[in-house]
Design a protein around this motif. Structure first.
Motif, PDB file in Angstrom:
ATOM      1  N   TRP B  25       0.960  -1.145  -0.181  1.00 14.99           N
ATOM      2  CA  TRP B  25      -0.136   0.046  -0.098  1.00 14.99           C
ATOM      3  C   TRP B  25       0.791   1.256  -0.106  1.00 14.99           C
ATOM      4  N   SER B  29       1.325   3.886  -3.607  1.00 11.01           N
ATOM      5  CA  SER B  29       0.793   5.238  -3.262  1.00 11.01           C
ATOM      6  C   SER B  29       1.960   6.141  -3.123  1.00 11.01           C
ATOM      7  N   ALA B  55      -0.287   7.624  -9.883  1.00  7.21           N
ATOM      8  CA  ALA B  55      -1.004   8.761  -9.011  1.00  7.21           C
ATOM      9  C   ALA B  55      -2.362   8.764  -9.124  1.00  7.21           C
ATOM     10  N   GLN B  56      -2.942   8.783 -10.629  1.00  8.79           N
ATOM     11  CA  GLN B  56      -4.120   9.203 -10.710  1.00  8.79           C
ATOM     12  C   GLN B  56      -4.910   7.873 -11.001  1.00  8.79           C
ATOM     13  N   GLN B  57      -4.348   6.648 -11.414  1.00  8.61           N
ATOM     14  CA  GLN B  57      -5.202   5.321 -11.555  1.00  8.61           C
ATOM     15  C   GLN B  57      -4.587   4.211 -10.772  1.00  8.61           C
ATOM     16  N   ILE B  60      -4.909   3.320  -7.018  1.00 13.51           N
ATOM     17  CA  ILE B  60      -6.432   2.825  -6.565  1.00 13.51           C
ATOM     18  C   ILE B  60      -7.000   1.484  -6.873  1.00 13.51           C
ATOM     19  N   TYR B  61      -6.462   1.084  -8.065  1.00 16.60           N
ATOM     20  CA  TYR B  61      -6.626  -0.430  -8.281  1.00 16.60           C
ATOM     21  C   TYR B  61      -6.016  -1.102  -7.581  1.00 16.60           C
ATOM     22  N   PHE B  63      -5.145  -0.713  -4.493  1.00 14.79           N
ATOM     23  CA  PHE B  63      -5.736  -0.488  -3.117  1.00 14.79           C
ATOM     24  C   PHE B  63      -7.246  -1.684  -3.111  1.00 14.79           C
ATOM     25  N   VAL B  64      -7.839  -1.594  -4.088  1.00 15.87           N
ATOM     26  CA  VAL B  64      -8.890  -2.593  -4.170  1.00 15.87           C
ATOM     27  C   VAL B  64      -8.467  -4.044  -4.235  1.00 15.87           C
ATOM     28  N   LEU B  66      -5.591  -5.290  -2.892  1.00 14.88           N
ATOM     29  CA  LEU B  66      -5.332  -5.451  -1.517  1.00 14.88           C
ATOM     30  C   LEU B  66      -6.344  -5.959  -0.511  1.00 14.88           C
ATOM     31  N   ILE B  67      -7.289  -4.979  -0.578  1.00 16.31           N
ATOM     32  CA  ILE B  67      -8.399  -5.457   0.477  1.00 16.31           C
ATOM     33  C   ILE B  67      -8.882  -6.927   0.127  1.00 16.31           C
TER      34      ILE B  67
END
Lengths: 566, 91
Positions: B25, B29, B55-57, B60-61, B63-64, B66-67
Motif C-alpha cells: 500500500w 501510493s 498517482a491517478q489510476q 487505486i486499483y 488498493f482494491v 489489496l483489500i
C-alpha cells in the motif's frame, strides 16, 4: 423534450424511489435506528458506504478540481481511496467485533473513561456538522441551476426529503436509500463519461481512453495534446506536479488517515452481521468508490482538453450557447481586457493577459452541454448530484443524532433513560440536526471550504490514533489516549486556525513548517498524538485487567478460540 | 507436525499479513505516486506517463486488490485457527 422537463422527470423519479424505500424500511427498534438491525448484506453495505462517502464535492467538484490541478489532483484521488485500505485492515473488523453502536462507545469503553468518551462526542459532532453544511448547500445549488428554483426552495425540498427518511427510518432507512442513491449517482457519472470518451478518443472505457489517442485520426495521445495545449497557452504541464513533494505526501496522508477516522464512515461497519462481513464490506465499498474515482481523472483530462480547444482564441460573438448560459450564472466570467472581441484564455506563464475565469464546479455540470450530449443525460447528472449530496447528508445527520441521543444522553447524562425514550430522543435530535444543517445551507458561513481541512485534520489527529492504539496496543491506557487526542487536536487546530483565520496572508509555502500546508498538517498532528500517547502511557499504570481482556477479545472473530485445527 | 493454534499465534500471523499488505500500500501510493513519480514519468505506457498513471489510476486499483487479498487470507486463517464465525449470528 427540453432539458428542464428531463430534469424534472429524472429528479422526480429518483425522489419517489427514495421515499418509497423509506416507508418500506421504517426503523422499529433502537437497534434498527442506530445500526440497521446489524443485518445488512456486505455488498449492499458497500454500496451504502460508497454513497455515504461520495458527497456533492466528489460528484460535482472533484473532476473540476483535478482538471485545474493536473497531476497534483492525485492527492484527492489517492487520499480519499487509500483510507479504505486502512479501514479494512486496521479498523473495521475489530470495531465490528467490539459491537455497540458508535465511535464514542468504543473510545469510552476501551479507555474506561467518560472524559475520553466526551472528547470523542465533541469531535464527532463537530466533524459531522462541518461536513453537512456543505451538502445542503450542494443540494440548493443543483436545484437552482437545473430547475431554476430559488436556492432557498431547493434547500427546503432537500431538507424535507432527508427529514422524512432519516427521522422515520434511522440507519435502516438511510442504508437502503443510500443503496438506491449509489446506483443513481454512479450511472449519472458514468454515462456522460462514456459518451465523452467515445467522442474524444473512440474508446468505450474512459479509464483506457484517458491513455489513448485522439479520435481525430492524428495519432496524437490525448495527454500529449493536453500538455502541448497547456504549454502553448502558458499553463503548467498537466502530467507534472507543482506542489512540493513533502506537501503532497502530507496532504495525501492526512486525507487517507482522516477518511479512516471519519465517524460517519466507521459507523457503517457496525451494520453488517459478522466480522468477516465487515472486512469484505470495506472491499466492496472501495470497489464501488473506485468506479467513480478512476473515472474522475479521465473526465478531468477530457474536459480540460475540450475546454482549451474550444474557448481559447474564440471570437466572443461566436461563443456556443452553453458558454452564454453559464455566463449568466456567473460561473464563467469574460472580461475583454484588450478589447479585441476574442477570448484569450491564458495561464500564469503566458505573456498575454488572461481574460477568462472559470469556476471549477462547472467542469462536471457543464460537461454534457460542452460535449453536446442528449438532454436526458443532463437531467441524469442533476439527479446524480442530488443523490450524492442527500446520501452524505443523511449519513452525517445520523451520526449527529446518535451522538446526542446515545452517547451524550444515555451514556453521560441520563443513564436510566428507557430504550423507547432514547429512540424518541434520537428522532428528535435527527430532526433538529436537519434544521441546523438547512440553516447552514441557506446561510453558508463564508469559511465552509476552509473548515473541510479541519474535518480531516481533526479526524486524523484525534480518532484514528486513539482507535488504532486501542486495538493494537494492550498497554495503552486512558491517560495516554486522552492526552494524545487533546494534544493532537490542539496542535492541528491551532495550525489551521493560525493560517486560515488569523494570518491568511501568511498562508504560503515559505511560512509553513517544513513546507506543510494546513491541509496536510493533520498528519503531523497524528504523529504527535501517537508519540505523546506512548510516552504518557508508559509512565502511568497499565489499563485494568478486564480492558486487556476486552482487547484480546476484539482481536479474534469468534468469542472463544478453540486450540485445534479444523 | 505440531502447530501452535493459540490466540497469540493467530494475532502474530495477522500482523504479518498486515505488514506485507501495508508495505505494498505504501509503495504504490507514496512510493510510485509521490516520491518516485518523476523518475517513473520517464517511462511511457501507451499515452500514460507511468508515475502520473500510478498517482491517478494505478494506486487505486492496487488498493482494491489489496483489500480483496486480505479478505481471502483472513478467511483462510480464521478457518485454520477455528475462530471463524458461524452462519447467522444469533446476537
Amino acid at each position: 423534450m427540453n432539458v428542464q422537463t428531463w430534469t424534472y422527470i429524472m429528479v422526480g423519479l429518483s425522489f419517489t424511489l427514495y421515499i418509497g424505500i423509506a416507508i418500506w424500511a421504517k426503523a422499529k427498534t433502537r437497534r434498527d435506528f442506530y445500526v440497521a438491525g446489524k443485518h445488512v448484506h456486505p455488498i449492499l453495505n458497500g454500496m451504502a458506504t460508497a454513497a455515504d462517502w461520495m458527497s456533492a464535492a466528489s460528484f460535482i467538484s472533484m473532476a473540476g478540481l483535478i482538471s485545474f490541478m493536473g497531476r497534483d489532483g492525485a492527492v484527492y484521488l489517492m487520499g480519499w481511496t487509500g483510507g479504505y485500505v486502512l479501514l479494512a485492515l486496521l479498523l473495521a473488523p475489530y470495531l465490528r467485533k467490539f459491537g455497540k453502536f458508535t465511535v464514542p462507545d468504543f473510545v469510552g469503553d476501551r479507555y474506561y473513561s467518560q472524559g475520553a468518551r466526551f472528547v470523542a462526542i465533541v469531535c464527532a459532532i463537530f466533524v459531522s456538522f462541518t461536513y453537512v453544511a456543505g451538502q445542503m448547500r450542494g443540494v440548493g445549488i443543483v436545484f437552482s441551476r437545473f430547475l431554476n428554483v430559488d436556492i432557498t426552495v431547493g434547500v427546503l425540498i432537500g431538507m424535507g426529503i432527508v427529514f422524512f427518511y432519516a427521522v422515520l427510518g434511522g440507519m435502516k432507512g438511510i442504508t437502503y436509500t443510500q443503496v438506491a442513491q449509489y446506483c443513481v449517482l454512479i450511472v449519472a457519472y458514468l454515462v456522460p463519461a462514456i459518451f465523452i470518451s467515445l467522442l474524444m478518443t473512440d474508446t468505450l472505457i474512459p479509464q483506457i481512453g484517458f491513455g489513448g489517442t485522439l479520435a481525430d485520426g492524428s495519432g496524437v495521445y490525448l495527454l500529449d495534446k493536453l500538455n502541448g495545449l497547456s504549454a502553448e497557452l502558458g499553463f503548467n504541464s498537466y502530467t507534472d506536479g507543482h506542489k512540493t513533494t513533502i506537501d503532497v505526501f502530507f496532504i495525501t496522508a492526512a486525507l487517507m488517515v482522516g477518511t479512516a477516522g471519519l465517524p460517519h464512515v466507521i459507523v457503517r461497519f457496525y451494520t453488517v452481521p459478522k466480522v468477516a462481513a465487515a472486512r469484505s464490506s470495506a472491499g466492496w465499498a472501495l470497489l464501488f468508490i473506485a468506479l467513480l474515482y478512476t473515472t474522475a481523472p479521465a473526465v478531468a483530462a477530457f474536459a480540460r482538453t475540450n475546454l482549451l480547444t474550444t474557448v481559447s482564441n474564440m471570437a466572443y460573438e461566436q461563443a456556443p450557447e452553453w458558454f452564454k448560459n453559464w455566463e449568466e450564472t456567473g460561473l464563467i466570467k469574460f472580461d475583454d481586457k484588450n478589447k479585441d472581441g476574442v477570448i484569450q484564455y491564458r495561464g500564469p506563464n503566458s505573456d498575454i493577459e488572461n481574460e477568462l475565469t472559470i469556476d471549477r464546479d462547472i467542469m462536471v455540470l457543464a460537461n454534457p452541454e460542452i460535449a453536446n450530449l442528449p438532454n436526458w443525460v443532463i437531467g441524469l447528472v442533476a439527479a446524480g448530484g442530488l443523490a450524492a449530496a442527500l446520501s452524505t447528508a443523511a449519513g452525517l445527520l445520523l451520526v449527529i443524532s446518535t451522538s446526542i441521543a446515545h452517547d451524550l444522553l444515555k451514556k453521560e447524562l441520563m443513564p436510566n433513560i428507557s430504550h423507547e425514550k432514547e429512540l424518541l430522543a434520537a428522532r428528535i435530535s435527527a430532526g433538529f440536526a436537519v434544521c441546523i444543517a438547512g440553516y447552514f445551507g441557506l446561510h453558508p458561513p463564508g469559511f465552509v471550504a476552509e473548515v473541510v481541512a479541519f474535518a480531516f485534520g481533526l479526524a486524523a489527529s484525534s480518532f484514528f490514533p486513539a482507535i488504532i492504539m486501542g486495538i493494537f496496543s494492550k498497554r495503552m491506557n486512558k491517560y495516554g489516549a486522552i492526552s494524545g487526542m487533546i494534544i493532537g487536536l490542539i496542535f492541528t487546530a491551532a495550525y489551521i486556525i493560525y493560517f486560515k483565520f488569523i494570518h491568511p496572508e501568511w498562508n504560503t509555502p515559505s511560512h509553513w513548517w517544513f513546507g506543510i500546508s494546513p491541509e496536510g498538517i493533520g498528519t503531523m498532528g497524528m504523529l504527535i498524538n501517537f508519540f505523546v500517547a506512548n510516552v504518557v502511557s508508559y509512565r502511568t499504570a497499565p489499563p485494568p485487567l478486564e480492558i486487556q481482556e476486552l482487547v484480546e477479545q476484539i482481536r479474534i472473530p469468534r468469542q472463544e478460540p478453540k486450540s485445534q485445527a479444523t | 507436525m505440531t502447530q501452535d493454534y493459540s490466540a497469540a499465534s493467530y494475532w502474530k500471523k495477522n500482523l504479518q499479513y498486515l505488514s506485507i499488505l501495508l508495505s505494498v500500500w505504501f509503495i504504490v501510493s507514496y512510493g510510485c505516486g509521490i516520491l518516485f513519480v518523476d523518475q517513473l514519468n520517464k517511462i511511457r505506457i501507451g499515452g500514460f506517463y507511468l508515475g502520473f498513471w500510478f498517482a491517478q489510476q494505478g494506486a487505486i486499483y492496487v488498493f482494491v486488490i489489496l483489500i480483496g487479498i486480505y479478505v481471502q487470507l483472513m478467511k483462510r486463517l480464521d478457518r485454520q485457527y477455528n475462530v471463524h464465525e458461524q452462519e447467522a449470528d444469533p446476537s
